[in-house]
Design a protein around this motif. Structure first.
Motif, PDB file in Angstrom:
ATOM      1  N   LEU A  59      58.096   7.642   2.868  1.00 34.77           N
ATOM      2  CA  LEU A  59      58.149   6.417   3.657  1.00 34.77           C
ATOM      3  C   LEU A  59      58.687   5.233   2.859  1.00 34.77           C
ATOM      4  CD1 LEU A  59      57.619   5.032   6.340  1.00 34.77           C
ATOM      5  CD2 LEU A  59      55.269   4.633   5.595  1.00 34.77           C
ATOM      6  N   GLU A  60      58.233   5.073   1.644  1.00 34.72           N
ATOM      7  CA  GLU A  60      58.661   3.930   0.835  1.00 34.72           C
ATOM      8  C   GLU A  60      60.165   3.969   0.559  1.00 34.72           C
ATOM      9  OE1 GLU A  60      57.588   1.979  -3.474  1.00 34.72           O
ATOM     10  OE2 GLU A  60      56.005   3.032  -2.389  1.00 34.72           O
ATOM     11  N   THR A  61      60.680   5.134   0.195  1.00 35.88           N
ATOM     12  CA  THR A  61      62.120   5.220  -0.060  1.00 35.88           C
ATOM     13  C   THR A  61      62.922   5.091   1.232  1.00 35.88           C
ATOM     14  OG1 THR A  61      62.066   7.645   0.002  1.00 35.88           O
ATOM     15  CG2 THR A  61      61.877   6.608  -2.157  1.00 35.88           C
ATOM     16  N   THR A  62      62.378   5.585   2.325  1.00 39.64           N
ATOM     17  CA  THR A  62      63.058   5.435   3.614  1.00 39.64           C
ATOM     18  C   THR A  62      63.128   3.965   4.005  1.00 39.64           C
ATOM     19  OG1 THR A  62      62.354   7.635   4.329  1.00 39.64           O
ATOM     20  CG2 THR A  62      63.009   6.080   6.056  1.00 39.64           C
ATOM     21  N   SER A  68      66.315  -1.029   4.653  1.00 41.38           N
ATOM     22  CA  SER A  68      66.538  -2.424   4.274  1.00 41.38           C
ATOM     23  C   SER A  68      67.911  -2.618   3.624  1.00 41.38           C
ATOM     24  CB  SER A  68      65.426  -2.881   3.331  1.00 41.38           C
ATOM     25  OG  SER A  68      65.606  -4.222   2.969  1.00 41.38           O
ATOM     26  N   GLN A  69      68.261  -1.728   2.693  1.00 46.60           N
ATOM     27  CA  GLN A  69      69.558  -1.824   2.016  1.00 46.60           C
ATOM     28  C   GLN A  69      70.712  -1.663   3.000  1.00 46.60           C
ATOM     29  OE1 GLN A  69      69.218   1.276  -0.890  1.00 46.60           O
ATOM     30  NE2 GLN A  69      68.170  -0.018  -2.387  1.00 46.60           N
ATOM     31  N   GLN A  70      70.590  -0.691   3.892  1.00 43.28           N
ATOM     32  CA  GLN A  70      71.683  -0.450   4.821  1.00 43.28           C
ATOM     33  C   GLN A  70      71.795  -1.540   5.879  1.00 43.28           C
ATOM     34  OE1 GLN A  70      72.202   3.620   6.132  1.00 43.28           O
ATOM     35  NE2 GLN A  70      71.642   4.360   4.099  1.00 43.28           N
ATOM     36  N   LEU A  71      70.688  -2.152   6.256  1.00 39.33           N
ATOM     37  CA  LEU A  71      70.766  -3.286   7.181  1.00 39.33           C
ATOM     38  C   LEU A  71      71.411  -4.489   6.504  1.00 39.33           C
ATOM     39  CD1 LEU A  71      67.383  -3.065   9.131  1.00 39.33           C
ATOM     40  CD2 LEU A  71      69.673  -2.488   9.954  1.00 39.33           C
ATOM     41  N   LEU A  90      65.420   9.199   9.805  1.00 36.89           N
ATOM     42  CA  LEU A  90      64.643   8.398  10.749  1.00 36.89           C
ATOM     43  C   LEU A  90      64.287   9.196  12.002  1.00 36.89           C
ATOM     44  CD1 LEU A  90      66.440   4.955  10.422  1.00 36.89           C
ATOM     45  CD2 LEU A  90      64.165   5.569   9.567  1.00 36.89           C
ATOM     46  N   LEU A  91      65.126  10.154  12.362  1.00 37.51           N
ATOM     47  CA  LEU A  91      64.804  11.013  13.508  1.00 37.51           C
ATOM     48  C   LEU A  91      63.519  11.799  13.275  1.00 37.51           C
ATOM     49  CD1 LEU A  91      68.194  12.484  14.757  1.00 37.51           C
ATOM     50  CD2 LEU A  91      66.617  10.997  15.992  1.00 37.51           C
ATOM     51  N   ASP A  92      63.242  12.162  12.029  1.00 34.42           N
ATOM     52  CA  ASP A  92      61.986  12.855  11.724  1.00 34.42           C
ATOM     53  C   ASP A  92      60.781  11.990  12.081  1.00 34.42           C
ATOM     54  OD1 ASP A  92      63.372  15.045  10.761  1.00 34.42           O
ATOM     55  OD2 ASP A  92      63.244  14.404   8.664  1.00 34.42           O
ATOM     56  N   TYR A  93      60.871  10.695  11.793  1.00 30.08           N
ATOM     57  CA  TYR A  93      59.779   9.773  12.145  1.00 30.08           C
ATOM     58  C   TYR A  93      59.685   9.608  13.661  1.00 30.08           C
ATOM     59  CZ  TYR A  93      59.386   8.632   7.235  1.00 30.08           C
ATOM     60  OH  TYR A  93      59.198   8.719   5.879  1.00 30.08           O
ATOM     61  N   LYS A 138      72.974  10.256   6.978  1.00 32.12           N
ATOM     62  CA  LYS A 138      71.823  10.847   6.272  1.00 32.12           C
ATOM     63  C   LYS A 138      70.536  10.084   6.590  1.00 32.12           C
ATOM     64  CE  LYS A 138      70.304  12.206   1.667  1.00 32.12           C
ATOM     65  NZ  LYS A 138      70.644  12.254   0.244  1.00 32.12           N
ATOM     66  N   LEU A 139      70.592   8.760   6.577  1.00 28.65           N
ATOM     67  CA  LEU A 139      69.404   7.963   6.874  1.00 28.65           C
ATOM     68  C   LEU A 139      69.031   8.069   8.350  1.00 28.65           C
ATOM     69  CD1 LEU A 139      67.165   6.026   6.063  1.00 28.65           C
ATOM     70  CD2 LEU A 139      68.784   4.148   6.382  1.00 28.65           C
ATOM     71  N   ALA A 140      70.013   8.064   9.224  1.00 33.19           N
ATOM     72  CA  ALA A 140      69.723   8.204  10.664  1.00 33.19           C
ATOM     73  C   ALA A 140      69.004   9.519  10.929  1.00 33.19           C
ATOM     74  CB  ALA A 140      71.014   8.113  11.470  1.00 33.19           C
TER      75      ALA A 140
END
Length: 77
Positions: free
Chosen positions: A51-54, A59-62, A21-24, A16-18
């Motif tokens: 952006l802030e939640t992304t 950060s959390q996933q790293l 990030l593709l949108d950015y 979901k996060l990946a």
């Protein structure tokens, strides 16, 4: 980065996060290759608003990846 590489490392990011990030990444590509000097707020608004939640999710996933990697290495070693 969203896939585990068996025997090498766990997944870095959830799907979901990946995807988010593709949108950015798409916007960056579009901006670098097709925009002149004008930005269109309609195209930026959704990216800016989340952006802030992304950033927090990245950060959390790293952090989780680093913990998972330590566990992974212990199992391998």
């Amino acid at each position: 980065m969203e896939s585990e590489i068996e025997g090498k490392r766990p997944a870095v990011l959830e799907h979901k996060l990946a995807s988010r990030l593709l949108d950015y990444l798409r916007f960056r590509h579009l901006f670098r290759h097709t925009y002149g000097y004008e930005l269109e707020w309609e195209k930026l608004q959704a990216l800016v608003e989340r952006l802030e939640t992304t950033q927090a999710s990245v950060s959390q996933q790293l952090d989780k990846f680093i913990q998972d990697l330590a566990t992974f290495e212990q199992k391998q070693g």
